[in-house]
Motif scaffolding. Sequence first.
Motif, PDB file in Angstrom:
ATOM      1  N   UNK A  18       0.886  -1.161   0.000  1.00 40.37           N
ATOM      2  CA  UNK A  18       0.000   0.000   0.000  1.00 40.37           C
ATOM      3  C   UNK A  18       0.924   1.212   0.000  1.00 40.37           C
ATOM      4  N   UNK A  19       0.635   2.159  -0.884  1.00 41.13           N
ATOM      5  CA  UNK A  19       1.467   3.353  -0.994  1.00 41.13           C
ATOM      6  C   UNK A  19       0.577   4.581  -0.945  1.00 41.13           C
ATOM      7  N   UNK A  20       0.782   5.375   0.090  1.00 38.55           N
ATOM      8  CA  UNK A  20       0.008   6.613   0.232  1.00 38.55           C
ATOM      9  C   UNK A  20       0.877   7.777  -0.226  1.00 38.55           C
ATOM     10  N   UNK A  21       0.396   8.455  -1.250  1.00 39.02           N
ATOM     11  CA  UNK A  21       1.083   9.630  -1.771  1.00 39.02           C
ATOM     12  C   UNK A  21       0.034  10.714  -1.966  1.00 39.02           C
ATOM     13  N   UNK A  22       0.212  11.836  -1.306  1.00 38.03           N
ATOM     14  CA  UNK A  22      -0.804  12.881  -1.345  1.00 38.03           C
ATOM     15  C   UNK A  22      -2.097  12.357  -0.751  1.00 38.03           C
ATOM     16  N   UNK A  23      -3.186  12.443  -1.520  1.00 35.51           N
ATOM     17  CA  UNK A  23      -4.475  11.943  -1.054  1.00 35.51           C
ATOM     18  C   UNK A  23      -4.798  10.566  -1.607  1.00 35.51           C
ATOM     19  N   UNK A  24      -3.894   9.980  -2.388  1.00 33.53           N
ATOM     20  CA  UNK A  24      -4.136   8.673  -3.000  1.00 33.53           C
ATOM     21  C   UNK A  24      -3.514   7.551  -2.173  1.00 33.53           C
ATOM     22  N   UNK A  25      -4.290   6.487  -2.019  1.00 30.27           N
ATOM     23  CA  UNK A  25      -3.811   5.253  -1.403  1.00 30.27           C
ATOM     24  C   UNK A  25      -3.859   4.196  -2.491  1.00 30.27           C
ATOM     25  N   UNK A  26      -2.692   3.731  -2.927  1.00 29.56           N
ATOM     26  CA  UNK A  26      -2.573   2.815  -4.051  1.00 29.56           C
ATOM     27  C   UNK A  26      -2.231   1.425  -3.527  1.00 29.56           C
ATOM     28  N   UNK A  27      -3.024   0.438  -3.946  1.00 30.12           N
ATOM     29  CA  UNK A  27      -2.774  -0.961  -3.593  1.00 30.12           C
ATOM     30  C   UNK A  27      -2.180  -1.657  -4.810  1.00 30.12           C
ATOM     31  N   UNK A  28      -1.212  -2.548  -4.594  1.00 32.59           N
ATOM     32  CA  UNK A  28      -0.643  -3.278  -5.711  1.00 32.59           C
ATOM     33  C   UNK A  28       0.212  -4.445  -5.267  1.00 32.59           C
ATOM     34  N   UNK A  29       0.778  -5.123  -6.248  1.00 32.31           N
ATOM     35  CA  UNK A  29       1.685  -6.248  -5.996  1.00 32.31           C
ATOM     36  C   UNK A  29       3.048  -5.891  -6.564  1.00 32.31           C
ATOM     37  N   UNK A  30       3.857  -5.261  -5.750  1.00 28.81           N
ATOM     38  CA  UNK A  30       5.201  -4.884  -6.157  1.00 28.81           C
ATOM     39  C   UNK A  30       5.417  -3.391  -6.079  1.00 28.81           C
ATOM     40  N   UNK A  31       6.672  -3.022  -5.953  1.00 29.75           N
ATOM     41  CA  UNK A  31       7.034  -1.614  -5.816  1.00 29.75           C
ATOM     42  C   UNK A  31       8.468  -1.433  -6.292  1.00 29.75           C
ATOM     43  N   UNK A  32       8.719  -0.336  -6.977  1.00 30.75           N
ATOM     44  CA  UNK A  32      10.064   0.049  -7.427  1.00 30.75           C
ATOM     45  C   UNK A  32      10.247   1.530  -7.194  1.00 30.75           C
ATOM     46  N   UNK A  33      11.420   1.912  -6.739  1.00 25.90           N
ATOM     47  CA  UNK A  33      11.716   3.334  -6.571  1.00 25.90           C
ATOM     48  C   UNK A  33      13.202   3.533  -6.323  1.00 25.90           C
ATOM     49  N   UNK A  34      13.664   4.735  -6.655  1.00 27.22           N
ATOM     50  CA  UNK A  34      15.002   5.113  -6.210  1.00 27.22           C
ATOM     51  C   UNK A  34      14.889   5.554  -4.753  1.00 27.22           C
ATOM     52  N   UNK A  35      15.998   5.785  -4.113  1.00 31.00           N
ATOM     53  CA  UNK A  35      15.977   6.096  -2.685  1.00 31.00           C
ATOM     54  C   UNK A  35      15.388   7.469  -2.382  1.00 31.00           C
ATOM     55  N   UNK A  36      15.312   8.353  -3.371  1.00 29.66           N
ATOM     56  CA  UNK A  36      14.727   9.684  -3.161  1.00 29.66           C
ATOM     57  C   UNK A  36      13.229   9.718  -3.464  1.00 29.66           C
ATOM     58  N   UNK A  37      12.660   8.601  -3.906  1.00 29.57           N
ATOM     59  CA  UNK A  37      11.239   8.470  -4.233  1.00 29.57           C
ATOM     60  C   UNK A  37      10.812   9.405  -5.371  1.00 29.57           C
TER      61      UNK A  37
END
Length: 184
Positions: free
Chosen positions: A149-168
């Motif tokens: 689960x990823x909350x960014x701003x007002x969005x809560x995103x559900x998924x299977x997997x995540x990728x990001x650099x360390x600064x997001x």
Amino acid sequence: MKLISTYRMFNIVTAIAVTMFFSCNNNLSQVNKIGVSENEPIAEAVDLNFKYIDSGRVKSILISPQMLDYSNRSYPYKEFPKGLDLEVFNEDNKRSNIIADYAIIYDLTNLIDLQGNVKLITADKDTLFAEQLYYDNTKGWLFTNKPVKFRTGLDLIHGNGFDSNSKFTNAEVLEVSGIVTLDE
């Protein structure tokens, strides 16, 4: 008679000395392992509060009830069986926080495996929830193939997997299964 007895004693002493000489070897690694089981950690830290400071500035603070050091293994690692709480400070001294129930750091690959109720809160208040999250310290890359689960701003995103650099700056939830927009 005394000469024969002395001769026999000399032969016995010589035989024992030769046997001892050939039975000894120079294996320092074996000597270093004496008293340390290969299944046991070489060191243990309790109530760890570690501050990493570079150029007079605090870069991170690691707090954990226990750390086990297995650097005596052929594939060395450090284990945090009771979890950890890590605060990381960016160049502007803004804090991100990472919490996990369990963690293991592999020394040779520079890979960190966080497990159990992983929560990552960025300096911008974006929050990632996962059961497992990997961090490649060499590449500065966060990833998982487990549900998130990823909350960014007002969005809560559900998924299977995540990728990001360390600064997001390029955070991406993979296989999105739902997006919920929250009220303020």
